[in-house]
Write a protein that holds these residues in place. Structure first.
Motif, short mmCIF file in Angstrom:
data_model
loop_
_atom_site.label_atom_id
_atom_site.label_comp_id
_atom_site.label_asym_id
_atom_site.label_seq_id
_atom_site.Cartn_x
_atom_site.Cartn_y
_atom_site.Cartn_z
N ASN A 34 21.08 72.90 45.09
CA ASN A 34 20.17 73.96 44.67
C ASN A 34 18.85 73.86 45.43
O ASN A 34 18.26 72.79 45.51
CB ASN A 34 19.87 73.87 43.16
CG ASN A 34 21.11 74.10 42.34
OD1 ASN A 34 21.68 75.17 42.37
ND2 ASN A 34 21.54 73.07 41.61
N VAL A 35 18.40 74.98 45.99
CA VAL A 35 17.15 75.00 46.73
C VAL A 35 16.38 76.28 46.39
O VAL A 35 16.95 77.29 45.99
CB VAL A 35 17.37 74.94 48.26
CG1 VAL A 35 17.93 73.60 48.68
CG2 VAL A 35 18.24 76.07 48.74
N ALA A 36 15.07 76.21 46.56
CA ALA A 36 14.21 77.40 46.42
C ALA A 36 14.06 78.03 47.80
O ALA A 36 13.84 77.34 48.79
CB ALA A 36 12.85 77.01 45.87
N LEU A 37 14.19 79.35 47.86
CA LEU A 37 14.04 80.09 49.12
C LEU A 37 12.75 80.88 49.04
O LEU A 37 12.58 81.73 48.18
CB LEU A 37 15.23 81.03 49.32
CG LEU A 37 16.61 80.37 49.30
CD1 LEU A 37 17.70 81.42 49.35
CD2 LEU A 37 16.74 79.41 50.45
N LEU A 38 11.82 80.57 49.93
CA LEU A 38 10.50 81.21 49.92
C LEU A 38 10.25 81.91 51.25
O LEU A 38 10.66 81.41 52.30
CB LEU A 38 9.41 80.17 49.68
CG LEU A 38 9.60 79.28 48.46
CD1 LEU A 38 8.58 78.16 48.47
CD2 LEU A 38 9.47 80.10 47.20
N SER A 39 9.56 83.04 51.19
CA SER A 39 9.25 83.78 52.40
C SER A 39 7.93 84.52 52.19
O SER A 39 7.69 85.08 51.12
CB SER A 39 10.36 84.78 52.71
OG SER A 39 10.09 85.46 53.90
#
Length: 77
Positions: A34-39
């Motif tokens: 599980n990872v957080a995807l930020l942009s």
């Protein structure tokens, strides 16, 4: 956003076409499940024909930190 990797192995097998016996396997680290995807990004118009922009993308987890960035200059004529 949120990313979930369902495949937990990091192994890939490849072969060079036309070269007999060139099969090889590459093993890497297992991706975090599980990872957080930020942009984030933005663009500024300097004139009606010229603008500059930038963007940063990140994938962050408890043992994963991957960051990439892009910058651009647009000129319309």
């Amino acid at each position: 956003g949120w990313g979930r990797y369902t495949r937990q192995d990091a192994e890939m097998t490849a072969q060079l076409i036309g070269v007999p016996g060139s099969t090889f396997t590459v093993t890497g680290t297992r991706p975090e499940r599980n990872v957080a995807l930020l942009s984030a990004g933005g663009e500024v118009r300097l004139t009606s024909a010229v603008s500059v922009g930038a963007r940063v993308d990140a994938e962050i987890g408890s043992r994963t930190q991957a960051v990439s960035s892009t910058a651009n200059v647009r000129w319309a004529f």
